[in-house]
Design an enzyme around this catalytic site. Structure first.
Site, PDB file in Angstrom:
ATOM      1  N   LYS A  21      41.125  -4.694   3.726  1.00 20.72           N
ATOM      2  CA  LYS A  21      42.100  -4.029   2.695  1.00 20.72           C
ATOM      3  C   LYS A  21      42.758  -3.096   3.581  1.00 20.72           C
ATOM      4  O   LYS A  21      44.111  -3.171   3.583  1.00 20.72           O
ATOM      5  CB  LYS A  21      41.584  -3.392   1.412  1.00 20.72           C
ATOM      6  CG  LYS A  21      42.596  -3.148   0.617  1.00 20.72           C
ATOM      7  CD  LYS A  21      42.048  -3.128  -0.949  1.00 20.72           C
ATOM      8  CE  LYS A  21      41.082  -2.059  -1.141  1.00 20.72           C
ATOM      9  NZ  LYS A  21      41.635  -0.332  -1.364  1.00 20.72           N
ATOM     10  N   ASP A 315      33.357   3.511   0.568  1.00 17.73           N
ATOM     11  CA  ASP A 315      33.632   2.484  -0.562  1.00 17.73           C
ATOM     12  C   ASP A 315      32.407   1.676  -1.033  1.00 17.73           C
ATOM     13  O   ASP A 315      32.539   1.005  -2.058  1.00 17.73           O
ATOM     14  CB  ASP A 315      34.764   1.630   0.028  1.00 17.73           C
ATOM     15  CG  ASP A 315      36.109   2.457  -0.018  1.00 17.73           C
ATOM     16  OD1 ASP A 315      35.942   3.432  -0.553  1.00 17.73           O
ATOM     17  OD2 ASP A 315      36.942   1.753   0.773  1.00 17.73           O
ATOM     18  N   ARG A 387      35.170  -2.075  -7.647  1.00 14.96           N
ATOM     19  CA  ARG A 387      33.868  -2.192  -6.783  1.00 14.96           C
ATOM     20  C   ARG A 387      32.858  -1.857  -7.883  1.00 14.96           C
ATOM     21  O   ARG A 387      31.663  -2.332  -7.646  1.00 14.96           O
ATOM     22  CB  ARG A 387      33.946  -1.060  -5.740  1.00 14.96           C
ATOM     23  CG  ARG A 387      35.010  -1.050  -4.846  1.00 14.96           C
ATOM     24  CD  ARG A 387      34.918  -0.553  -3.749  1.00 14.96           C
ATOM     25  NE  ARG A 387      35.948  -0.557  -2.561  1.00 14.96           N
ATOM     26  CZ  ARG A 387      36.591  -1.406  -2.010  1.00 14.96           C
ATOM     27  NH1 ARG A 387      35.945  -2.718  -1.842  1.00 14.96           N
ATOM     28  NH2 ARG A 387      37.604  -1.598  -1.201  1.00 14.96           N
TER      29      ARG A 387
HETATM   30  C1  S3P Z   1      41.059   4.113   3.102  1.00 10.88           C
HETATM   31  C2  S3P Z   1      40.351   5.341   3.050  1.00 10.88           C
HETATM   32  C3  S3P Z   1      39.351   5.650   2.116  1.00 10.88           C
HETATM   33  C4  S3P Z   1      38.967   4.633   1.198  1.00 10.88           C
HETATM   34  C5  S3P Z   1      40.006   3.584   0.702  1.00 10.88           C
HETATM   35  C6  S3P Z   1      40.588   3.201   2.028  1.00 10.88           C
HETATM   36  C7  S3P Z   1      42.119   3.654   3.952  1.00 10.88           C
HETATM   37  O1  S3P Z   1      39.868   6.793   1.355  1.00 10.88           O
HETATM   38  O2  S3P Z   1      38.181   4.946   0.087  1.00 10.88           O
HETATM   39  O3  S3P Z   1      39.494   2.404  -0.078  1.00 10.88           O
HETATM   40  O4  S3P Z   1      42.580   2.624   4.147  1.00 10.88           O
HETATM   41  O5  S3P Z   1      42.406   4.620   4.818  1.00 10.88           O
HETATM   42  P1  S3P Z   1      39.571   8.190   1.737  1.00 10.88           P
HETATM   43  O6  S3P Z   1      40.206   8.283   2.939  1.00 10.88           O
HETATM   44  O7  S3P Z   1      40.272   9.048   0.569  1.00 10.88           O
HETATM   45  O8  S3P Z   1      38.289   8.407   1.816  1.00 10.88           O
END
Ligand code: S3P
Length: 435
Positions: A21, A315, A387
């Site tokens: 993702k 995550d 999730r």
């Molecule tokens: C992501 C960073 C994470 C993660 C999110 C995707 C990204 O969040 O939880 O699902 O693609 O940069 P945080 O950076 O706020 O921890």
């Protein structure tokens, strides 16, 4: 919709979970503001990354696909985006909102970003504060919540920003604003977080200098189109890693999974708990390390999770909590307060769900204490969080009876084929209308 998952079963075979993702979002963002045409393969056709794709289409970028994970982005260059006719709705996607806030702060026109009920409750001051320091003008709703009204025509300047929390979204937001800023933008993180932005910007011709925990780039920058092979998402793979570990007799191989060291905390944590995980055929794809991952069932034991692994598995905690519930002994998770501001409060919601299934789980301010034991039959709520829904689906593999999970529509944000793929691997899961 709700999931009904029969207890028992084993996970077997070779499967490939959908594309990463984080990398899918970035491939559309960078392809759109690059000069030239970028070809993307393995793109995640989930609602979150599709929302990023729709946002750029609404700003005049011609994007072909996705078809079978293939997307062609005809980049318009740094100044080629057009003012969208309406507010851009990014649905459930925090990554879209936080990264686009940075990317759009240096444009010559106004843009509004809004989201669904869950995203509208999430904190955005963490990105609007550094953006304001760079000279951006972004208005939020009360308490720094969405929507974000970004006003155009402000020349940004580079800053040195010390992030108060370990967040790849905040780091990326600052670096993306830095692409439009005069001078040097540097971000220092308190602990390592996923580095897909740094890697992919470099692939698009913008060098990101990394010195210890500080990342810097020079603006204004110019991106050159690049082809991206998106690996399978380690976060989606994690459900099968835990599922195969806890379901006796399982032996499953997950193909072409991204094993970027800033994302592999889940493997380290599960190995610490005694999981049997093997990385096969390690290789490179599109600037990211990938491997096939073989998991065989194992008797899990409890662990005190080292805090440095938390951002590297951020995550994956919903399903790591499930692993802890099936492990022998008491597992302690600390330093994970960021889980409270994800798609839902993942500490509270997972503790309540595990308790509803008879597990001795106690939420703490920054984590959880879980005493492993039998998981009972019961009904839990996902609180509209993808999730949570998938984590409790896997819990059925070591439960004494069936588990029902309500509010599962949001699984389509990151893993639209979950029910089919999990069934093909051996999970007895059915999709029904909510009662
Ligand atoms: C992501 C960073 C994470 C993660 C999110 C995707 C990204 O969040 O939880 O699902 O693609 O940069 P945080 O950076 O706020 O921890």
């Amino acid at each position: 919709m709700k999931f009904t998952v029969k207890n028992g079963g084993v996970l077997k075979g070779n499967i490939r979970v959908p594309g990463d993702k984080s990398i899918s979002h970035r491939s559309i963002m960078f392809g759109s503001i690059a000069e030239g045409t970028s070809h993307i393969s393995g793109f995640l056709e989930g609602e979150d990354s599709l929302n990023t794709l729709r946002a750029f289409r609404a700003m005049g970028v011609e994007i072909e696909g996705p078809e079978d994970g293939k997307v062609v982005v005809h980049g318009v260059g740094m100044q080629g985006l057009k003012k969208p006719e309406h507010a851009l709705d990014v649905g459930n996607s925090g990554t879209s909102m936080r990264l686009l806030a940075g990317l759009f702060s240096g444009l010559s026109f106004d843009v509004e970003l809004k989201g669904d009920a869950s995203l509208s409750k999430r904190p955005m001051a963490r990105v609007t504060n550094p953006l304001a320091e760079m000279g951006a003008v972004v208005e939020t709703a009360a308490e720094g919540r969405p929507p974000l009204k970004i006003s155009g025509g402000h020349q940004l300047h580079g800053i040195n920003y010390e992030m108060p929390m370990a967040s790849a979204q905040v780091k990326s937001c600052c670096l993306l604003a830095g692409l439009y800023a005069e001078g040097r933008t540097c971000v220092t993180e308190p602990a390592p977080t996923r580095d897909h932005t740094e890697r992919m910007l470099t692939a698009f011709g913008v060098p990101v200098e990394v010195k210890g925990s500080t990342m810097c780039l020079e603006g204004p920058a110019k991106l050159t189109a690049c082809d991206i092979d998106v690996p399978a998402d380690i976060s989606s793979s994690a459900f099968f890693m835990v599922g195969a570990s806890i379901a006796k007799g399982s032996d499953i191989t997950l193909e072409h999974v991204g094993i970027n060291p800033t994302r592999t905390g889940v493997i380290d944590i599960l190995k610490l708990m005694g999981a049997d995980i093997e990385l096969l055929n390690p290789r490179e794809a599109g600037g990211e390390p990938v491997a096939d991952i073989r998991i065989r069932s194992a008797k899990l034991k409890s662990a005190v999770i080292p805090e440095h692994l938390v951002p590297l598995a951020i995550d994956e905690f919903p399903v790591i909590f499930v692993a802890a519930a099936c492990a022998e002994g008491e597992t302690v998770i600390t330093g994970a307060e960021e889980l409270r501001v994800k798609e839902c409060d993942r500490i509270q919601v997972m503790a309540e769900g595990l308790q509803a299934l008879g597990v001795d789980a106690r939420a703490t301010d920054d984590g959880m204490v879980i005493r492993g034991g039998a998981i009972q039959s019961g009904t839990v709520h996902s609180h509209d969080d993808h999730r949570i829904a998938m984590a409790f689906s896997m819990a059925a593999l070591c439960a004494t009876g069936k588990i029902e999970i309500e509010d599962c529509d949001n699984v389509s944000t990151s893993f639209p084929s979950f029910v089919d793929l999990a069934s093909s691997a051996g999970l007895s899961i059915e999709l029904k209308a909510n009662s």
